[in-house]
Scaffold this motif. Structure first.
Motif, PDB file in Angstrom:
ATOM      1  N   ALA A 239      41.222  33.221 -74.141  1.00 11.98           N
ATOM      2  CA  ALA A 239      40.275  33.198 -75.252  1.00 11.98           C
ATOM      3  C   ALA A 239      41.060  33.121 -76.551  1.00 11.98           C
ATOM      4  O   ALA A 239      41.136  34.058 -77.334  1.00 11.98           O
ATOM      5  N   GLY A 240      41.699  31.989 -76.780  1.00 10.74           N
ATOM      6  CA  GLY A 240      42.563  31.844 -77.937  1.00 10.74           C
ATOM      7  C   GLY A 240      43.814  32.666 -77.751  1.00 10.74           C
ATOM      8  O   GLY A 240      44.226  32.955 -76.644  1.00 10.74           O
ATOM      9  N   THR A 241      44.457  33.046 -78.827  1.00  9.17           N
ATOM     10  CA  THR A 241      45.598  33.944 -78.754  1.00  9.17           C
ATOM     11  C   THR A 241      45.199  35.237 -79.439  1.00  9.17           C
ATOM     12  O   THR A 241      44.110  35.352 -79.987  1.00  9.17           O
ATOM     13  N   GLU A 242      46.047  36.205 -79.373  1.00 10.00           N
ATOM     14  CA  GLU A 242      45.708  37.528 -79.899  1.00 10.00           C
ATOM     15  C   GLU A 242      45.362  37.440 -81.383  1.00 10.00           C
ATOM     16  O   GLU A 242      46.162  37.048 -82.220  1.00 10.00           O
ATOM     17  N   GLY A 243      44.115  37.789 -81.728  1.00  6.40           N
ATOM     18  CA  GLY A 243      43.692  37.758 -83.117  1.00  6.40           C
ATOM     19  C   GLY A 243      43.409  36.358 -83.640  1.00  6.40           C
ATOM     20  O   GLY A 243      43.124  36.187 -84.817  1.00  6.40           O
ATOM     21  N   VAL A 244      43.458  35.343 -82.780  1.00  2.95           N
ATOM     22  CA  VAL A 244      43.246  33.960 -83.227  1.00  2.95           C
ATOM     23  C   VAL A 244      42.155  33.327 -82.374  1.00  2.95           C
ATOM     24  O   VAL A 244      42.185  33.402 -81.158  1.00  2.95           O
ATOM     25  N   LYS A 245      41.178  32.683 -83.024  1.00  2.61           N
ATOM     26  CA  LYS A 245      40.133  31.982 -82.297  1.00  2.61           C
ATOM     27  C   LYS A 245      40.652  30.633 -81.829  1.00  2.61           C
ATOM     28  O   LYS A 245      41.469  30.005 -82.499  1.00  2.61           O
ATOM     29  N   SER A 283      34.028  30.498 -76.849  1.00  4.88           N
ATOM     30  CA  SER A 283      34.932  31.650 -76.824  1.00  4.88           C
ATOM     31  C   SER A 283      35.209  32.191 -78.218  1.00  4.88           C
ATOM     32  O   SER A 283      35.625  33.339 -78.377  1.00  4.88           O
ATOM     33  N   SER A 284      34.979  31.356 -79.236  1.00  3.59           N
ATOM     34  CA  SER A 284      35.242  31.765 -80.624  1.00  3.59           C
ATOM     35  C   SER A 284      34.017  32.363 -81.296  1.00  3.59           C
ATOM     36  O   SER A 284      34.039  32.670 -82.490  1.00  3.59           O
ATOM     37  N   GLY A 285      32.915  32.512 -80.531  1.00  2.82           N
ATOM     38  CA  GLY A 285      31.727  33.158 -81.077  1.00  2.82           C
ATOM     39  C   GLY A 285      30.813  32.242 -81.857  1.00  2.82           C
ATOM     40  O   GLY A 285      29.891  32.707 -82.544  1.00  2.82           O
ATOM     41  N   SER A 289      23.802  26.235 -81.110  1.00  3.34           N
ATOM     42  CA  SER A 289      23.219  25.253 -82.030  1.00  3.34           C
ATOM     43  C   SER A 289      24.250  24.750 -83.032  1.00  3.34           C
ATOM     44  O   SER A 289      24.311  23.554 -83.341  1.00  3.34           O
ATOM     45  N   ASP A 290      25.095  25.659 -83.546  1.00  5.16           N
ATOM     46  CA  ASP A 290      26.146  25.238 -84.482  1.00  5.16           C
ATOM     47  C   ASP A 290      27.180  24.368 -83.778  1.00  5.16           C
ATOM     48  O   ASP A 290      27.690  23.402 -84.362  1.00  5.16           O
ATOM     49  N   CYS A 291      27.481  24.707 -82.548  1.00  4.17           N
ATOM     50  CA  CYS A 291      28.432  23.903 -81.769  1.00  4.17           C
ATOM     51  C   CYS A 291      27.897  22.487 -81.577  1.00  4.17           C
ATOM     52  O   CYS A 291      28.641  21.503 -81.692  1.00  4.17           O
ATOM     53  N   GLU A 292      26.601  22.380 -81.286  1.00  4.78           N
ATOM     54  CA  GLU A 292      25.998  21.060 -81.094  1.00  4.78           C
ATOM     55  C   GLU A 292      26.115  20.218 -82.360  1.00  4.78           C
ATOM     56  O   GLU A 292      26.389  19.012 -82.293  1.00  4.78           O
ATOM     57  N   VAL A 293      25.945  20.834 -83.515  1.00  6.23           N
ATOM     58  CA  VAL A 293      26.048  20.105 -84.782  1.00  6.23           C
ATOM     59  C   VAL A 293      27.472  19.594 -84.997  1.00  6.23           C
ATOM     60  O   VAL A 293      27.703  18.427 -85.327  1.00  6.23           O
ATOM     61  N   VAL A 294      28.453  20.487 -84.781  1.00  3.62           N
ATOM     62  CA  VAL A 294      29.863  20.121 -85.004  1.00  3.62           C
ATOM     63  C   VAL A 294      30.309  19.021 -84.039  1.00  3.62           C
ATOM     64  O   VAL A 294      30.910  18.023 -84.450  1.00  3.62           O
ATOM     65  N   LEU A 295      29.989  19.198 -82.776  1.00  7.45           N
ATOM     66  CA  LEU A 295      30.475  18.246 -81.781  1.00  7.45           C
ATOM     67  C   LEU A 295      29.634  16.970 -81.729  1.00  7.45           C
ATOM     68  O   LEU A 295      30.105  15.940 -81.234  1.00  7.45           O
ATOM     69  N   ILE A 315      27.331  20.485 -73.438  1.00  9.89           N
ATOM     70  CA  ILE A 315      27.319  21.691 -74.289  1.00  9.89           C
ATOM     71  C   ILE A 315      26.655  22.853 -73.537  1.00  9.89           C
ATOM     72  O   ILE A 315      27.161  23.980 -73.534  1.00  9.89           O
ATOM     73  N   SER A 316      25.523  22.570 -72.899  1.00 14.33           N
ATOM     74  CA  SER A 316      24.812  23.617 -72.152  1.00 14.33           C
ATOM     75  C   SER A 316      25.684  24.194 -71.040  1.00 14.33           C
ATOM     76  O   SER A 316      25.670  25.398 -70.786  1.00 14.33           O
ATOM     77  N   SER A 317      26.442  23.321 -70.363  1.00 15.49           N
ATOM     78  CA  SER A 317      27.326  23.787 -69.291  1.00 15.49           C
ATOM     79  C   SER A 317      28.392  24.723 -69.839  1.00 15.49           C
ATOM     80  O   SER A 317      28.695  25.765 -69.242  1.00 15.49           O
ATOM     81  N   ALA A 318      28.970  24.371 -70.985  1.00 17.02           N
ATOM     82  CA  ALA A 318      30.011  25.205 -71.584  1.00 17.02           C
ATOM     83  C   ALA A 318      29.459  26.570 -72.001  1.00 17.02           C
ATOM     84  O   ALA A 318      30.173  27.573 -71.971  1.00 17.02           O
ATOM     85  N   TYR A 319      28.182  26.611 -72.374  1.00 15.69           N
ATOM     86  CA  TYR A 319      27.554  27.856 -72.836  1.00 15.69           C
ATOM     87  C   TYR A 319      26.760  28.540 -71.715  1.00 15.69           C
ATOM     88  O   TYR A 319      25.985  29.456 -71.973  1.00 15.69           O
ATOM     89  N   SER A 320      26.953  28.114 -70.464  1.00 16.23           N
ATOM     90  CA  SER A 320      26.164  28.652 -69.352  1.00 16.23           C
ATOM     91  C   SER A 320      26.548  30.076 -68.973  1.00 16.23           C
ATOM     92  O   SER A 320      25.820  30.747 -68.252  1.00 16.23           O
ATOM     93  N   GLY A 321      27.723  30.526 -69.413  1.00 20.78           N
ATOM     94  CA  GLY A 321      28.207  31.851 -69.052  1.00 20.78           C
ATOM     95  C   GLY A 321      29.079  31.860 -67.822  1.00 20.78           C
ATOM     96  O   GLY A 321      29.627  32.897 -67.444  1.00 20.78           O
TER      97      GLY A 321
END
Length: 497
Positions: A239-245, A283-285, A289-295, A315-321
């Motif tokens: 999930a990124g690196t320590e303290g980094v998204k 993973s970066s929180g 919906s915001d992810c869909e706009v950016v991508l 996108i839905s697959s990535a956010y499926s959990g």
């Protein structure tokens, strides 16, 4: 070995012996058969890509279709079904539906004319590993090696499906090992669809080369390249690196700026790039919906953008959990494929690991004994693929080729022979010289010699190196038997070169 004996060896007890309906064999009651699973088979690669296939639940059905399928699932699923009324589109070949794991397999893809390899290259690397493939198949653009388990590893809810996680880590370590020297496809599904053995594609087959799941587990636990799931869950992702998204790391922006990502390169195309970028947002929180706009903006700038429906599915697959974050190894593969093949970890990730390295050999005046040993074994590797793995030359030529001083070469050869890595004999006189061969090369050659010719083969080796037949047999059989006993460290602790 015939296909009639090979298929049961691979599938174990995963399928019924006879068809549930319309069997041409002696009917077997359901009680006698017990509960069994299903596999999927496809008549061509084009059909496989479209999921146009058949659900098979019996060995009888497989034998009836001998050599008519090109791909199948050698690991067995709990059930198989069709998603259309015409019963053409298969469904059920998903990881969560696995019933039992019968084999690990590796794809070796030769993607350009500059890359060359043979099945012998796989066998050579396997001897160093200590686990030989049971089967090597020739494909259109390379090879596929099967490593069969002695007994299937069953996937149960009682164990919270940990077998799949552990098996996936073993499979990844296996790919990492072969990927050091050979062109391994690192992106294909670990337990999905594979080439099906046929009479026209089997290049190597030895049924005695099967190993227990515990042997693979013991080996994999010693590998340091991949964190192991049984120690701590979900360590195959970061999930990124320590303290980094992840979205703040360099790799994310490098991929976001790349517009020439297309739908080719097998499983490393635009779908997987978008999926990886979406996982980084997840993973970066970042909200879905915001992810869909950016991508969506990123997708719109691609040379070959995904359709709106496909885009939203990714996108839905990535956010499926089901997933936590993008894998560092996979990120590296994508960036090298689409951005720049020379990218290093320091170019992609903010937090790096630092190591203290010993002084490079090129900067030292003298070499160590182990380095000269490695030089000799590397020199002999050129003879591994030869029908005649025996080298006859002069010590002077050997010294000049390897840049090893005379006395040092004598010590190296004696040490390698004592370690049972090589045979050699020095012949004096006008027509003298040195006869030399790697024990590993001889074993590779021997396992491809018919059994009725092996006695003569042993005798020829003993005569060539002026050794007793008993000593020659003991050394070669010791190494050959060591392949089966991978858990016993005798020969592989010493290393056979």
């Amino acid at each position: 070995m015939t296909l009639n004996t090979l298929y049961p060896l691979i599938l174990k007890d995963g399928l019924r012996q006879t068809k549930f309906r319309n069997s041409h064999l002696r009917p077997v009651s359901s009680a006698e058969e017990g509960k069994r699973g299903a596999i999927f088979a496809f008549r061509s690669k084009a059909n496989m890509i479209k999921a146009h296939g058949l659900v098979l639940t019996s060995m009888e059905a497989i034998f009836e279709n001998e050599d008519s399928f090109t791909h199948w699932t050698p690991n067995v699923y709990r059930f198989g079904a069709y998603s259309d009324d015409r019963r053409q589109i298969t469904r059920g070949h998903a990881e969560e539906n696995l019933r039992q794991i019968n084999t690990f397999y590796i794809d070796f893809d030769i993607t350009s004319s500059a890359e060359e390899m043979t099945s012998g290259d796989i066998l050579t690397a396997a001897i160093d590993l200590g686990f030989m493939p049971t089967l090597i198949l020739k494909s259109d653009k390379g090879y596929q090696a099967y490593f069969l388990l002695e007994e299937p590893a069953y996937v149960t809810a009682h164990s919270q499906f940990k077998v799949v996680k552990v098996a996936k880590a073993i499979s990844q370590n296996l790919r990492n090992y072969f990927g050091q020297t050979l062109p391994v496809d690192m992106t294909c599904n670990h337990f999905g669809i594979a080439r099906m053995p046929r009479t026209d594609n089997i290049e190597f087959c030895h049924e005695e080369y099967t190993y227990s799941f515990q042997e693979w587990l013991d080996w994999s636990m010693k590998q340091s390249d991949l964190p192991f799931p049984s120690k701590k869950p979900n360590l195959t992702v970061i999930a990124g690196t320590e303290g980094v998204k992840q979205i703040d790391e360099p790799w994310y922006q490098l991929l976001m700026r790349e517009a020439n990502i297309r739908g080719d390169k097998a499983l490393m195309g635009r779908n997987n790039v978008l999926f990886t970028l979406a996982l980084a947002n997840f993973s970066s929180g970042v909200s879905q919906s915001d992810c869909e706009v950016v991508l969506a903006d990123f997708n719109g700038h691609l040379a070959e953008p995904l359709s709106s429906d496909e885009f939203l599915k990714v996108i839905s697959s990535a956010y499926s959990g089901k997933y936590e974050a993008a894998s560092r190894d996979y990120i590296t593969l994508l960036c090298k494929a689409w951005v720049n093949e020379n990218l290093k970890a320091t170019d992609l990730f903010i937090k790096q690991r630092w190591y203290k390295f010993k002084k490079k050999r090129a900067d030292r005046k003298n070499s160590h004994m182990h380095e000269w040993k490695a030089d000799v074994m590397a020199y002999l590797e050129g003879y591994y693929q030869s029908e005649d793995p025996f080298l006859q030359t002069t010590k002077k030529a050997l010294r000049e080729a390897l840049s090893i001083p005379e006395r040092s070469l004598d010590r190296v050869l004696k040490s390698l022979k004592a370690d049972q890595k090589i045979f050699f004999v020095v012949k004096s006189g006008r027509k003298g010289g040195i006869r030399l061969a790697s024990v590993k090369a001889i074993v590779l050659s021997l396992i491809q010699v018919k059994k009725e010719r092996q006695e003569a083969y042993f005798a020829n080796i003993a005569a060539f190196f002026e050794e007793s037949l008993s000593f020659t047999r003991r050394v070669i059989e010791g190494v050959k038997n060591g392949l089966k006993q991978a858990s016993q460290l005798s020969l592989f602790e010493v290393d056979i070169g």
